[in-house]
Design a protein around this motif. Structure first.
Motif, short mmCIF file in Angstrom:
data_model
loop_
_atom_site.label_atom_id
_atom_site.label_comp_id
_atom_site.label_asym_id
_atom_site.label_seq_id
_atom_site.Cartn_x
_atom_site.Cartn_y
_atom_site.Cartn_z
N GLU A 46 -8.25 -1.22 -5.11
CA GLU A 46 -8.31 -1.50 -6.54
C GLU A 46 -8.10 -0.23 -7.37
O GLU A 46 -7.42 -0.25 -8.40
N GLU A 47 -8.66 0.88 -6.89
CA GLU A 47 -8.49 2.15 -7.59
C GLU A 47 -7.04 2.62 -7.53
O GLU A 47 -6.50 3.12 -8.52
N ILE A 48 -6.43 2.46 -6.37
CA ILE A 48 -5.02 2.86 -6.22
C ILE A 48 -4.14 2.07 -7.18
O ILE A 48 -3.31 2.63 -7.89
N ARG A 49 -4.36 0.77 -7.21
CA ARG A 49 -3.54 -0.08 -8.09
C ARG A 49 -3.75 0.27 -9.56
O ARG A 49 -2.80 0.33 -10.34
N GLU A 50 -4.99 0.52 -9.96
CA GLU A 50 -5.27 0.89 -11.35
C GLU A 50 -4.56 2.18 -11.73
O GLU A 50 -3.99 2.30 -12.84
N LEU A 57 0.83 -1.21 0.00
CA LEU A 57 0.00 0.00 0.00
C LEU A 57 0.86 1.25 0.00
O LEU A 57 0.64 2.16 -0.81
N ILE A 58 1.86 1.32 0.87
CA ILE A 58 2.63 2.55 0.99
C ILE A 58 3.51 2.78 -0.23
O ILE A 58 3.77 3.92 -0.62
N LEU A 59 3.95 1.71 -0.90
CA LEU A 59 4.70 1.88 -2.15
C LEU A 59 3.82 2.50 -3.23
O LEU A 59 4.24 3.40 -3.96
N ASN A 60 2.59 2.02 -3.32
CA ASN A 60 1.65 2.58 -4.30
C ASN A 60 1.29 4.03 -3.95
O ASN A 60 1.22 4.90 -4.82
N VAL A 61 1.07 4.27 -2.67
CA VAL A 61 0.74 5.63 -2.22
C VAL A 61 1.89 6.59 -2.53
O VAL A 61 1.67 7.71 -3.01
N PHE A 99 -0.85 13.31 -6.81
CA PHE A 99 -2.06 12.93 -6.11
C PHE A 99 -1.96 13.40 -4.65
O PHE A 99 -0.98 13.09 -3.97
N LYS A 100 -2.96 14.11 -4.18
CA LYS A 100 -2.97 14.54 -2.78
C LYS A 100 -3.25 13.36 -1.87
O LYS A 100 -4.03 12.47 -2.21
N ILE A 101 -2.60 13.37 -0.71
CA ILE A 101 -2.74 12.23 0.19
C ILE A 101 -4.18 12.07 0.66
O ILE A 101 -4.66 10.93 0.86
N SER A 102 -4.93 13.18 0.81
CA SER A 102 -6.34 13.07 1.21
C SER A 102 -7.16 12.35 0.15
O SER A 102 -8.06 11.56 0.48
N LYS A 103 -6.82 12.58 -1.12
CA LYS A 103 -7.51 11.90 -2.21
C LYS A 103 -7.16 10.41 -2.22
O LYS A 103 -8.03 9.54 -2.37
N ILE A 104 -5.87 10.10 -2.06
CA ILE A 104 -5.43 8.70 -2.07
C ILE A 104 -6.09 7.93 -0.93
O ILE A 104 -6.53 6.79 -1.11
#
Length: 298
Positions: free
Chosen positions: A72-76, A49-53, A61-66
């Motif tokens: 699934e959305e993060i990975r896409e 998760l943190i690598l993708n973030v 990408f703002k952290i609040s949005k992430i």
């Protein structure tokens, strides 16, 4: 399943531990576990998760949005980003994620895409080498496990062997004998050296990992190469490297010997007159460019 400290997450993602703690408190982004002795740790899912973030955050990408996105959305978004991004750091990050997830298909796609865009040599120099250096340090500190390191090394090794097979020697090329010392198994750098040497038209006699001294001498007597190339990463141990290099110099006094690796670079090694140190893989490119192919008489 591997476990990680917050310092491991910092090293792997590039995000400061202080920032990770703020994200954890403010957005519940991570879910640390605790050992029986109440020490906090993170698991593979937290790391992925943190690598993708980190990759999304680095790309605007703002952290609040992430934090509001589903996994699934993060990975896409990460996949779309790495498919179109040409920055080396983003590609290295994508390879790191593929390594943690042990995702061979994704790793191959990222690597093949870069080879197509940049060419094999530039992909190795600008993406694979920095990536391998990064995971080498992380493996030594225990931040990643040996299985992950072997997984990636074998995939890179496969790409190198295919690329080497496409190169051909030329008439007038010099002979290079490539080998790793007995007990040395880290093969990526010596394989890439083989690729570079063959790409310049020279002939390679490749002995590979953990070459016994007697076997090295036997092959040397048959081929009488002008150059020997070796890379010392872990073996022999640092206190024996000087003796090993001195022995190579004496045994193969008629040849030039190129040495490199963690046990050589930045160490207080006294090089005999026929031994040359390469600090970076780029150095061998420059060295090769100074060797002129001599046309053979027909």
């Amino acid at each position: 399943m591997s476990t990680y400290s917050i310092k491991d997450l910092e090293q792997l993602s590039g995000i400061k531990a202080h920032t990770l703690r703020i994200w954890e408190q403010r957005y519940s982004l991570l879910n640390p576990k605790r050992t029986d002795t109440n020490i906090r740790y993170y698991d593979d899912e937290d790391l992925k998760l943190i690598l993708n973030v980190a990759l999304l955050n680095d790309n605007g990408f703002k952290i609040s949005k992430i934090a509001s996105m589903r996994m699934e959305e993060i990975r896409e978004e990460v996949v779309k980003l790495t498919d179109r991004s040409l920055t080396h750091d983003d590609q290295i990050h994508a390879l790191t994620i593929s390594m943690i997830e042990m995702d061979e298909e994704r790793f191959d796609k990222v690597l093949s895409g870069n080879i197509q865009k940049l060419g094999f040599e530039q992909t190795m120099l600008n993406i694979i080498y920095p990536f391998m250096s990064k995971i080498g340090v992380l493996w030594q500190t225990g931040a990643i496990n040996p299985a992950q390191e072997h997984f990636i090394s074998n995939l890179v090794r496969q790409k190198l062997i295919v690329a080497i097979d496409k190169q051909t020697s030329q008439e007038g090329g010099k002979k290079f004998l490539l080998f790793l010392p007995e007990g040395e198994l880290h093969e990526i750098s010596i394989l890439f050296a083989s690729y570079l040497i063959k790409s310049k038209g020279h002939r390679v006699i490749y002995l590979g990992q953990s070459t016994p001294n007697d076997d090295l001498l036997a092959v040397y007597k048959i081929h009488e190469p002008e150059y020997l190339v070796t890379i010392i990463t872990t073996s022999p141990a640092s206190e024996y490297v000087q003796d090993y290099i001195n022995a190579l110099s004496e045994r193969f006094s008629k040849s030039k010997i190129i040495v490199s690796g963690y046990q050589v670079i930045g160490q207080d090694i006294k090089l005999p007159s026929n031994v040359f140190q390469m600090n970076y893989i780029r150095d061998i490119k420059q060295f090769l460019e100074e060797i002129v192919l001599i046309p053979q008489e027909k």
